[in-house]
Design an enzyme around this catalytic site. Structure first.
Site, PDB file in Angstrom:
ATOM      1  N   HIS A 129       0.874  -1.176   0.000  1.00 13.39           N
ATOM      2  CA  HIS A 129       0.000   0.000   0.000  1.00 13.39           C
ATOM      3  C   HIS A 129       0.913   1.229   0.000  1.00 13.39           C
ATOM      4  CE1 HIS A 129      -4.073  -1.767   0.460  1.00 13.39           C
ATOM      5  NE2 HIS A 129      -3.332  -2.832   0.743  1.00 13.39           N
TER       6      HIS A 129
ATOM      7  N   CYS B  94      -7.838  -1.525   3.277  1.00 13.04           N
ATOM      8  CA  CYS B  94      -8.678  -2.458   4.012  1.00 13.04           C
ATOM      9  C   CYS B  94      -9.564  -1.657   4.950  1.00 13.04           C
ATOM     10  CB  CYS B  94      -7.798  -3.434   4.791  1.00 13.04           C
ATOM     11  SG  CYS B  94      -8.765  -4.519   5.831  1.00 13.04           S
TER      12      CYS B  94
HETATM   13  P1  HMG Z   1     -18.909 -12.583  11.854  1.00 11.94           P
HETATM   14  O1  HMG Z   1     -19.907 -11.491  12.048  1.00 11.94           O
HETATM   15  O2  HMG Z   1     -18.134 -13.037  13.041  1.00 11.94           O
HETATM   16  O3  HMG Z   1     -19.521 -13.829  11.105  1.00 11.94           O
HETATM   17  O4  HMG Z   1     -17.888 -12.076  10.743  1.00 11.94           O
HETATM   18  P2  HMG Z   1     -20.657 -14.827  11.472  1.00 11.94           P
HETATM   19  O5  HMG Z   1     -20.158 -16.177  11.103  1.00 11.94           O
HETATM   20  O6  HMG Z   1     -21.169 -14.580  12.857  1.00 11.94           O
HETATM   21  O7  HMG Z   1     -21.798 -14.400  10.421  1.00 11.94           O
HETATM   22  C1  HMG Z   1     -22.472 -13.163  10.500  1.00 11.94           C
HETATM   23  C2  HMG Z   1     -23.416 -13.060   9.308  1.00 11.94           C
HETATM   24  O8  HMG Z   1     -22.662 -12.980   8.094  1.00 11.94           O
HETATM   25  C3  HMG Z   1     -24.315 -14.273   9.154  1.00 11.94           C
HETATM   26  O9  HMG Z   1     -25.493 -13.826   8.516  1.00 11.94           O
HETATM   27  C4  HMG Z   1     -23.544 -15.148   8.186  1.00 11.94           C
HETATM   28  O10 HMG Z   1     -24.367 -16.037   7.466  1.00 11.94           O
HETATM   29  C5  HMG Z   1     -22.952 -14.101   7.261  1.00 11.94           C
HETATM   30  P3  HMG Z   1     -26.878 -13.696   9.351  1.00 11.94           P
HETATM   31  O11 HMG Z   1     -27.126 -15.032   9.938  1.00 11.94           O
HETATM   32  O12 HMG Z   1     -26.624 -12.639  10.424  1.00 11.94           O
HETATM   33  O13 HMG Z   1     -27.856 -13.262   8.302  1.00 11.94           O
HETATM   34  N1  HMG Z   1     -21.709 -14.558   6.644  1.00 11.94           N
HETATM   35  C6  HMG Z   1     -21.483 -14.569   5.317  1.00 11.94           C
HETATM   36  N2  HMG Z   1     -22.253 -14.216   4.273  1.00 11.94           N
HETATM   37  C7  HMG Z   1     -21.715 -14.359   3.050  1.00 11.94           C
HETATM   38  N3  HMG Z   1     -20.445 -14.809   2.811  1.00 11.94           N
HETATM   39  C8  HMG Z   1     -19.656 -15.153   3.842  1.00 11.94           C
HETATM   40  C9  HMG Z   1     -20.170 -15.037   5.159  1.00 11.94           C
HETATM   41  N4  HMG Z   1     -19.641 -15.305   6.373  1.00 11.94           N
HETATM   42  C10 HMG Z   1     -20.603 -15.008   7.281  1.00 11.94           C
HETATM   43  N5  HMG Z   1     -18.413 -15.589   3.605  1.00 11.94           N
HETATM   44  C11 HMG Z   1     -16.502 -12.647   8.841  1.00 11.94           C
HETATM   45  C12 HMG Z   1     -16.817 -12.907  10.309  1.00 11.94           C
HETATM   46  C13 HMG Z   1     -15.190 -13.336   8.530  1.00 11.94           C
HETATM   47  C14 HMG Z   1     -17.625 -13.203   7.989  1.00 11.94           C
HETATM   48  C15 HMG Z   1     -16.391 -11.123   8.620  1.00 11.94           C
HETATM   49  O14 HMG Z   1     -15.493 -10.614   9.546  1.00 11.94           O
HETATM   50  C16 HMG Z   1     -15.929 -10.741   7.227  1.00 11.94           C
HETATM   51  O15 HMG Z   1     -16.634 -10.936   6.234  1.00 11.94           O
HETATM   52  N6  HMG Z   1     -14.731 -10.186   7.152  1.00 11.94           N
HETATM   53  C17 HMG Z   1     -14.162  -9.771   5.852  1.00 11.94           C
HETATM   54  C18 HMG Z   1     -13.404  -8.521   6.018  1.00 11.94           C
HETATM   55  C19 HMG Z   1     -12.814  -8.095   4.695  1.00 11.94           C
HETATM   56  O16 HMG Z   1     -13.349  -8.358   3.625  1.00 11.94           O
HETATM   57  N7  HMG Z   1     -11.652  -7.402   4.755  1.00 11.94           N
HETATM   58  C20 HMG Z   1     -10.971  -6.966   3.574  1.00 11.94           C
HETATM   59  C21 HMG Z   1     -10.274  -8.082   2.871  1.00 11.94           C
HETATM   60  S1  HMG Z   1      -8.662  -8.455   3.571  1.00 11.94           S
HETATM   61  C22 HMG Z   1      -7.650  -7.177   2.974  1.00 11.94           C
HETATM   62  O17 HMG Z   1      -8.109  -6.244   2.344  1.00 11.94           O
HETATM   63  C23 HMG Z   1      -6.176  -7.290   3.179  1.00 11.94           C
HETATM   64  C24 HMG Z   1      -5.404  -7.680   1.896  1.00 11.94           C
HETATM   65  O18 HMG Z   1      -5.601  -6.761   0.846  1.00 11.94           O
HETATM   66  C25 HMG Z   1      -3.906  -7.747   2.208  1.00 11.94           C
HETATM   67  C26 HMG Z   1      -3.421  -6.480   2.930  1.00 11.94           C
HETATM   68  O19 HMG Z   1      -3.340  -5.414   2.303  1.00 11.94           O
HETATM   69  O20 HMG Z   1      -3.154  -6.632   4.137  1.00 11.94           O
HETATM   70  C27 HMG Z   1      -5.826  -9.075   1.409  1.00 11.94           C
HETATM   71 MG    MG Z   2      -4.501  -4.839   0.602  1.00 14.17          MG
END
Ligand code: HMG
Ligand code: MG
Length: 301
Positions: free
Chosen positions: A210, A241
């Site tokens: 970044h 992020c």
């Molecule tokens: P949580 O709230 O603990 O999850 O989040 P949960 O299991 O309790 O589920 C909550 C709700 O989300 C439920 O729905 C699940 O069904 C749904 P409800 O029953 O309330 O209607 N759910 C999903 N729906 C669709 N697809 C899924 C999914 N999982 C749960 N996969 C969780 C935990 C991991 C889901 C959440 O924290 C999350 O989605 N995090 C993603 C964060 C993210 O996208 N960050 C950016 C990407 S990483 C990044 O950018 C870094 C990178 O570029 C490298 C760098 O630069 O460092 C790669």
């Molecule tokens: Mg990134």
């Protein structure tokens, strides 16, 4: 004396994912699909298309199935992010065969980004990686906060290498090692990437910078010197992020392509066509494009 540079470098375009996940507004799916098509026309052959994360956490990626349905082809490698088993199951209902999982080195970051401590996160991700590998998927492990964490501060190299080892032991094909908040300095980039290249000679090692402090190009140069030939970058320098305080855009693909081409290193990317792709997406963004190469090109048009 001459510089020891590779003839060719691969750029993994992460704009449609890392870039658009961090936008304030939801960008219409049709615009994202056109943007991805233009990036491919520019010669980008590996792309992170989207992520199958919770739409409650990242609404900008809630059209992941539609993006994959519209954007897979036989010529380019399309990678999608998954955060957990649910994401993995969603991907398995699509024809996509390249998956990125992500974990930060620090517990603090993982709690913000994945709502889990590192040990809990790995307990879910590692069996998922092993299962996907068994089904023939290509797996990329994105290692976040590999240098600095916005909550914990400096990260020890040994801790980053330890996390990389966990994913390597599970059989991943690629490590994309990230300076999530753009704090690494070139000597740190050189040191960590030299060790990763030495420790993991059979895996693809990719650097993900970044550009928060405008040190990304210097860090890329240092990583090149360490032997890295794969770099993540984001058209227009979009990205960040949403769960890493202070994270701003990725290094701009056009800046990387320009620097490498000036050094005689081939990326296969057509700069003019890449600029066209940025023109297509920029009216939909909540902030201006601030990459130097884009600005100079636009001023000259
Ligand atoms: P949580 O709230 O603990 O999850 O989040 P949960 O299991 O309790 O589920 C909550 C709700 O989300 C439920 O729905 C699940 O069904 C749904 P409800 O029953 O309330 O209607 N759910 C999903 N729906 C669709 N697809 C899924 C999914 N999982 C749960 N996969 C969780 C935990 C991991 C889901 C959440 O924290 C999350 O989605 N995090 C993603 C964060 C993210 O996208 N960050 C950016 C990407 S990483 C990044 O950018 C870094 C990178 O570029 C490298 C760098 O630069 O460092 C790669
Ligand atoms: Mg990134």
């Amino acid at each position: 004396m001459t510089l020891h540079l590779p003839k060719k470098v691969t750029i993994i375009e992460v704009g449609p994912r890392d870039g658009l996940q961090n936008e304030k507004n939801f960008i219409p799916t049709a615009v994202k699909i056109d943007f991805i098509a233009k990036l491919k026309e520019a010669g980008l052959q590996e792309l992170e298309l989207t992520s199958f994360v919770s739409p409650k956490w990242v609404p900008q990626m809630s059209d992941a199935e539609d993006i994959v349905a519209a954007c897979l082809d036989l010529k380019t490698k399309a990678i999608v992010l998954v955060p957990n088993r649910k994401g993995m199951e969603r991907v398995m209902h699509t024809p996509c065969r390249a998956v990125a999982v992500f974990a930060g080195v620090s517990d603090e970051f993982n709690r913000k980004n994945s709502n889990k401590a590192t040990s809990e996160l790995l307990k879910e991700l590692i069996p998922a990686v092993i299962e996907l590998k068994g089904k023939g998927y290509f797996i990329r492990a994105c290692i976040s906060t590999a240098f600095y964490c916005p909550y914990k501060g400096k990260i020890a190299e040994a801790d980053t290498i330890r996390l990389c080892n966990v994913f390597i032991d599970a059989g991943v094909d690629e490590l994309s090692v990230a300076d999530t908040i753009g704090m690494a300095a070139p000597h740190e980039s050189f040191s960590l990437f030299s060790k990763l290249i030495r420790n993991f000679p059979n895996q693809l090692i990719t650097a993900h910078f970044h550009d928060t402090r405008k040190m990304a190009l210097a860090n890329i140069y240092a990583a090149l010197e360490a032997g890295v030939v794969r770099f993540d970058a984001s058209a227009g320098g979009l990205g960040g992020c949403p769960f890493a305080k202070g994270a701003t855009g990725n290094v701009a693909t056009e800046d990387v392509v320009y620097m490498l081409s000036r050094m005689g290193v081939d990326t296969g990317v057509d700069l003019e066509k890449l600029i066209d792709a940025i023109h297509l997406i920029s009216p939909h963004l909540s902030r201006p494009i601030d990459s130097a190469v884009f600005r100079l090109h636009t001023a000259a048009e």
